[in-house]
Design a protein around this motif. Structure first.
Motif, short mmCIF file in Angstrom:
data_model
loop_
_atom_site.label_atom_id
_atom_site.label_comp_id
_atom_site.label_asym_id
_atom_site.label_seq_id
_atom_site.Cartn_x
_atom_site.Cartn_y
_atom_site.Cartn_z
N LEU A 1 0.83 -1.20 0.00
CA LEU A 1 0.00 0.00 0.00
C LEU A 1 0.87 1.25 0.00
CD1 LEU A 1 -2.68 -1.19 2.57
CD2 LEU A 1 -3.10 -0.76 0.14
N TYR A 2 1.94 1.23 0.75
CA TYR A 2 2.87 2.36 0.80
C TYR A 2 3.53 2.61 -0.55
CZ TYR A 2 7.57 4.34 1.31
OH TYR A 2 8.73 5.06 1.12
N LEU A 3 4.05 1.55 -1.16
CA LEU A 3 4.75 1.72 -2.44
C LEU A 3 3.80 2.19 -3.53
CD1 LEU A 3 7.14 -1.38 -2.41
CD2 LEU A 3 7.78 1.03 -2.11
N ALA A 4 2.58 1.66 -3.55
CA ALA A 4 1.60 2.10 -4.54
C ALA A 4 1.26 3.57 -4.34
CB ALA A 4 0.35 1.24 -4.47
N PRO B 1 -1.90 3.86 -12.02
CA PRO B 1 -3.20 3.19 -11.92
C PRO B 1 -3.33 2.23 -10.74
CG PRO B 1 -1.90 2.30 -13.74
CD PRO B 1 -1.20 3.51 -13.26
N LEU B 2 -2.22 1.75 -10.19
CA LEU B 2 -2.32 0.82 -9.07
C LEU B 2 -2.71 1.53 -7.78
CD1 LEU B 2 -0.75 -1.03 -11.08
CD2 LEU B 2 0.36 -2.03 -9.08
N ALA B 3 -2.51 2.82 -7.71
CA ALA B 3 -2.80 3.59 -6.50
C ALA B 3 -4.22 4.12 -6.51
CB ALA B 3 -1.81 4.74 -6.38
N GLY B 4 -4.69 4.55 -5.36
CA GLY B 4 -6.00 5.16 -5.27
C GLY B 4 -6.02 6.52 -5.96
#
Length: 219
Positions: free
Chosen positions: A81-84, A90-93
């Motif tokens: 979650l931190y790295l995203a 697109p992988l992140a919120g």
């Protein structure tokens, strides 16, 4: 430079997969689980989770662990979650709501799915699946997982993804947890959306690259 501690045959696989999805350069330090070493403290023992050199980095003695430019972090799902979040894309919120949903689904899988799914893996790894005790343990895990499979199956019916309309870190985190139950064909047959979703996740090039390295390591 990102450093990832842990062999591919561990929960570090989750972080190696994510690094591949993000295209991140990294250094891999293959720390093996101490339980897989005859004498973790012996001179000449491979670097393991009880080795002083690793404990100096991560006193909890668990993998994976990362060192991201001096920031040391543990817990595979939180690392992802931190790295995203840090690297975006697109992988992140894309919104605060999506970030909250990613946290929600990740925590749900960690508490409601992984404890039961791991019992299935352990029974097979210990070759206990053919014993009466092993069969009972797997049967109990299957029973406990049915509700979770139904919930995710219903959720995936809309877009085929855990959050939003695309593959995100939430899909990756959950896929690596649901992978533990892959030996249980009946669970997936009863949840066709989960089955198709996991197949799509595992068809991604970054997953295949990670799995190729995982399978090349000794068991």
């Amino acid at each position: 430079m990102l450093t990832i501690y842990g062999v591919y045959r561990s929960r570090a696989s989750r972080t190696y997969w994510l690094a591949g999805e993000l295209g991140l350069p990294f250094v891999s330090v293959p720390v093996i689980q101490a339980r897989r070493v005859d004498d973790p403290q012996a001179a000449g023992a491979p670097l393991n989770t009880q080795s002083p050199d690793f404990l100096a980095v991560n006193p909890t003695g668990l993998v994976p662990c990362i060192d991201d430019g001096g920031f040391v972090m543990t817990e595979s799902l939180a690392i992802n979650l931190y790295l995203a979040r840090k690297h975006g894309g697109p992988l992140a919120g894309r919104t605060l709501t999506e970030e909250a949903e990613m946290l929600q689904w990740t925590f749900w899988a960690a508490t409601e799915v992984e404890p039961h799914a791991v019992k299935i893996v352990l029974a097979h790894d210990a070759r206990a699946a053919e014993s009466e005790a092993g069969r009972l343990a797997i049967r109990a895990a299957n029973k406990a997982l049915k509700k979770a499979f139904r919930r995710l199956d219903d959720h995936l019916a809309a877009t085929g993804h855990v959050v939003g309309d695309r593959f995100t870190v939430a899909d990756l985190n959950l896929a690596e947890i649901f992978r533990y139950a892959m030996s249980q064909k009946d669970l997936f047959d009863a949840a066709p959306n989960v089955k198709a979703w996991l197949e799509n996740c595992q068809a991604r090039p970054a997953f295949r690259a990670m799995m190729e390295k995982r399978l090349s390591e000794p068991e």
